[in-house]
Scaffold this motif. Structure first.
Motif, PDB file in Angstrom:
ATOM      1  N   ASN A   4       0.856  -1.173   0.000  1.00  0.00           N
ATOM      2  CA  ASN A   4       0.000   0.000   0.000  1.00  0.00           C
ATOM      3  C   ASN A   4       0.901   1.236   0.000  1.00  0.00           C
ATOM      4  O   ASN A   4       1.764   1.371   0.880  1.00  0.00           O
ATOM      5  N   ARG A 222      -2.562  -0.273 -11.404  1.00  0.00           N
ATOM      6  CA  ARG A 222      -1.686  -0.780 -10.345  1.00  0.00           C
ATOM      7  C   ARG A 222      -0.233  -0.653 -10.806  1.00  0.00           C
ATOM      8  O   ARG A 222       0.060  -0.327 -11.958  1.00  0.00           O
ATOM      9  N   ASP A 237      -1.022  -1.655  -4.715  1.00  0.00           N
ATOM     10  CA  ASP A 237      -2.444  -1.361  -4.893  1.00  0.00           C
ATOM     11  C   ASP A 237      -2.641   0.150  -4.883  1.00  0.00           C
ATOM     12  O   ASP A 237      -2.451   0.803  -3.858  1.00  0.00           O
TER      13      ASP A 237
END
Length: 293
Positions: A4, A222, A237
């Motif tokens: 992330n 992505r 992500d």
């Protein structure tokens, strides 16, 4: 492994072409539609180092003090003195004869041969489904400013990597959904195209290589780390934002800097700019160009 990203900087319109310069200890990022290039320190402080006459895109370092920049719409390659950011840029070459619509990203060999994406159609209109795509060649600009076609064996060349040994040029083709590999001779000649990694369903854009030989590729929805042959090793992500390019940098070479925006629609972008930079800390440092200067 899935990552992330962390927000690093914001306030851009459409950031692209991230680079890291180890000697200057700074990231460099283009803000395409505003025609600006910024130097950004690891703590987020930024300095405008170039204001172009129109859109800007790709950059490369000729030396510690000299930045090469592509003016996208006027289709010119210019030289910028980083220690004199207010001085006029020096014209190197016009690519108008082989780039019908525009130019985009670039990479430069240690010997001074520049490879520059050309754009032969309105890609924004194509993305809206209004026109058909047309093949766009990869251009070459030599140290003396001479312009030629490096290869026509691409449809829409985008991000590029020169491998650490200097013997291959990787080219992300956004329309073919593939990262191609070309043999790169010492004189800058390209030959023997092969598929480094097929990325079906993706739109590969800006990319960089790490010391293991894998590439990080911005695929808009992505960011993926891909081994030669196409195996996806890691993923970032991006949620609802669209990743456009990446580089590996920072003091230890393990900071993956990602450029992103929520939209490509210029009317939306103008009313609500969402250009941002994100970071992910990774295990394998950068290698090859454009990550390592």
């Amino acid at each position: 492994m899935k990552h992330n990203p962390t927000l690093f900087a914001e306030g851009f319109l459409f950031p692209e072409a991230p680079r890291w310069h180890a000697g200057r200890k700074q990231f460099f990022v283009s803000d395409i539609d505003r025609g600006q290039v910024f130097a950004i320190s690891p703590d987020g402080q930024r300095q405008k180092v170039y204001q172009g006459p129109d859109w800007v895109s790709g950059t490369a370092f000729a030396d510690d003090n000299t930045l090469l920049v592509t003016n996208a719409r006027s289709r010119s390659l210019v030289r910028v003195n980083l220690d004199r950011p207010d001085a006029p840029a020096e014209m190197i070459a016009s690519l108008a004869e082989i780039a019908p619509y525009g130019i985009n990203d670039m990479v430069c060999t240690p010997g001074g041969v520049c490879f520059i994406d050309t754009v032969s159609f309105d890609f924004v209109a194509y993305a809206r489904g209004e026109i058909a795509a047309q093949p766009s060649v990869l251009a070459r600009v030599d140290r003396d400013g001479s312009v030629s076609t490096a290869t026509a064996e691409v449809n829409f060349p985008n991000g590029m990597v020169i491998t650490p040994d200097g013997k291959r040029l990787l080219v992300a083709d956004s329309i073919d959904q593939c990262v191609y590999a070309f043999s790169l001779a010492a004189d800058g000649t390209l030959s023997a195209r092969s598929c480094f990694a097929a990325l079906p369903g993706e739109m590969p854009d800006g990319m960089c290589m790490d010391a293991s030989g894998a590439v990080w590729v911005a695929g808009h929805g992505r960011v993926v780390r891909v081994a030669e042959g196409g195996a996806v090793l890691e993923e970032v992500d991006m949620g609802t934002t669209l990743a456009t390019a990446v580089t590996l940098g920072g003091i230890d070479g393990r900071t993956l800097l990602i450029t992103a925006s929520d939209s490509y629609d210029r009317s939306v972008m103008a009313q609500n700019p969402t250009g941002r930079l994100f970071c992910v800390q990774v295990d394998v440092p950068g290698a090859g160009l454009p990550s390592v200067y």
